[in-house]
Write an enzyme that holds these catalytic residues in place. Sequence first.
Site, mmCIF file in Angstrom:
data_model
loop_
_atom_site.group_PDB
_atom_site.id
_atom_site.type_symbol
_atom_site.label_atom_id
_atom_site.label_comp_id
_atom_site.label_asym_id
_atom_site.label_seq_id
_atom_site.Cartn_x
_atom_site.Cartn_y
_atom_site.Cartn_z
ATOM 1 N N LYS A 88 0.808 -1.224 0.000
ATOM 2 C CA LYS A 88 0.000 0.000 0.000
ATOM 3 C C LYS A 88 0.844 1.277 0.000
ATOM 4 O O LYS A 88 0.432 2.295 -0.532
ATOM 5 C CB LYS A 88 -0.951 -0.003 1.210
ATOM 6 C CG LYS A 88 -2.025 -1.091 1.155
ATOM 7 C CD LYS A 88 -3.028 -0.844 0.055
ATOM 8 C CE LYS A 88 -4.196 -1.827 0.106
ATOM 9 N NZ LYS A 88 -5.081 -1.687 -1.073
ATOM 10 N N GLU A 110 -10.092 5.594 2.649
ATOM 11 C CA GLU A 110 -10.857 4.479 3.195
ATOM 12 C C GLU A 110 -9.863 3.390 3.554
ATOM 13 O O GLU A 110 -8.759 3.362 3.027
ATOM 14 C CB GLU A 110 -11.853 3.954 2.160
ATOM 15 C CG GLU A 110 -11.271 2.956 1.136
ATOM 16 C CD GLU A 110 -10.233 3.546 0.183
ATOM 17 O OE1 GLU A 110 -10.207 4.791 0.039
ATOM 18 O OE2 GLU A 110 -9.438 2.779 -0.393
ATOM 19 N N SER A 377 1.772 -9.664 -0.631
ATOM 20 C CA SER A 377 1.438 -8.234 -0.642
ATOM 21 C C SER A 377 1.637 -7.572 0.719
ATOM 22 O O SER A 377 1.844 -6.364 0.804
ATOM 23 C CB SER A 377 -0.001 -8.040 -1.113
ATOM 24 O OG SER A 377 -0.880 -8.799 -0.307
#
Lengths: 397, 262
Positions: A88, A110, A377
Amino acid sequence: MPTNENGRFGIHGGQYIPETLMNAVIELEEAYNKYKNDSAFNAELTDLFNEYANRPSRLYYAEKMTKDLGGAKIYLKREDLNHTGAHKINNCLGQALLAKKMGKTRLIAETGAGQHGVATATVAALMGMECVVFMGRVDMERQALNVYKMRLLGADVVPVTTGTGTLKDAVSQCMREWTSRIADTHYCLGSCMGPHPFPTIVRDFQSVISKETRAQILEKEGRLPDAVIACVGGGSNAIGSFYHFIPDKDVQLIGCEAAGRGVDTGETAATINTGRLGIFHGMKSYFCQNEYGQIAPVYSISAGLDYPGIGPEHAYLHDIGRAQYVPVTDEEAVQAFEYLSRTEGIIPAIESAHAVAQAMKLAPKMDRDQILVVTISGRGDKDCKAIARYRGEEIVD
Amino acid sequence: MNRIAKAFEQHKAFIPFITAGDPDLETSRKVIEAAIENGADLIEIGIPFSDPTAEGPVIMEADNIALRSGTTTDRIFDMTKELRNRYPDIPFVYMTYANVVYSYGTERFAERAKEAGIDGMILPDVPYEEKGDFDPVLSQYGIDLISMIAPTSKERIAMIAKEAKGFLYVVSSLGVTGTRSSITTDIGAMTSLVRQSSNVPCAVGFGISGPGQAAAMAAVSDGAIVGSAIVRIVNEAGIEAPGKVGAFVRETADAVHSVSIV
């Protein structure tokens, strides 16, 4: 995969948003077009990637896993080793830098599992920006540690109690917030979804993953992999993992959707496998919905994959058959979470464990001279409590 | 002249919004009848959506209640048909979200809506750039896709106004639906920009709480739309909703109608 002028990927994508936001997304697109090929901007971003976020991330040969499964050679793309523990940060650094150039002083975001919220709060702290994160009430309970981290980093975390109190409701609330305060605020969208230009911007910032993987595998193996596997919620780590391999037709691209308790149970978040074409959250794509177009409540053990839609570029890659999207259940993901921890000493995020599970199914059926790349991830620290509970064990702090 | 144009002909128009199915369709029908009997010029009927991203808490909750009570698009078509049979002249406009129409099949939706007597559609998540998905099909069935302009529209106003049909929905403020203590946007400046490129009537909505604000908004436009204030009355009044909404509509419609047409 270049978008056409209306921000479409085939029939998917578009800008289905209130008129109030139209000039904001047009302004964002103009700014992005100005900076995306700007050498100073890219030098600054690369410096942040390398010095702050710990890029490039490793492409690790999982030798024990490879030998244990007895088939294809498995490499893990270690996005879990990035600062803040997930992919991210790539997108957040890019968007925050862009927002700063646009003169914005406040970021809203969000978050589902909390990883994007933590990454946004992190870059906001770094760049001296105000930060407000919207998070579903249910997800705040599931991911309490990340809520604490965001607040520690100086962000305001706003609980979203509407709907199912999960990621889709957080996205809706964030869109509502953006319509009420636009001038100083950038919506730092966390996945390759929403109205154009977000799917393109997020994909470009995440494509650093496949850019590195491609160079790393060529260096280590002298050839491209046979398949790249990544988990898909909205799909940002997957599109980042796929992007630079899209022209390489011999590289199979596999996205792993969260099947929850199974695609036949109704308690699932497998959008491509159970959804149909629709328009929601600013984009045309596939969505889990009922016969009247009401968005379905979705379920997955993973708060990060618990979303009823999928990014428009994935919908397009599915339509043209360039990528396959397979369902992986909670149980399979939990087994993979435990397996990778035991076998390689790597605790993956429960989201990433969906990709690991698919690799465990595929690798034994492949030849030993074939190569699989699996994107890890994120790291799994945040999930330990929930997985322990899934196995009937309560962790008391 | 079609029904929507007629609604703006005699005087400034008062447009109440009612969420269909909140708390149930039978009550909604009675509330709409009360609104018509008490001077409403055009009725905006909300088809509930699970995730209404342009709505504030009051209409969001009404949508939830409506969906929980088993309201579906087909049942709303049936209710509309009954109302149309009883009131042949008042314009009805549906307000809903793109997916409700798209998922139903835009052509199939347009056909059923036409049969039910619908005159226009408001889709807040369909801006000018995306109307091609809906407008050509709705037009074939004689249904106007209502365009919206917002305080942030600026240079987009002329482009939107030129192609506007039925009436132009002027969003009064930033943010979502819901009553506001004051509206600070210069609505007059927006409507005069519209006037430079179109004669389409302009109705102001978002944030109007009662007769005073409605009259003030009508003074700088061609009409006022009230949503959340009415939905709140419905939610609080329960079975007495038709009477209470009727009284509110009477007072607000009178205030709007008393504003003279310049």
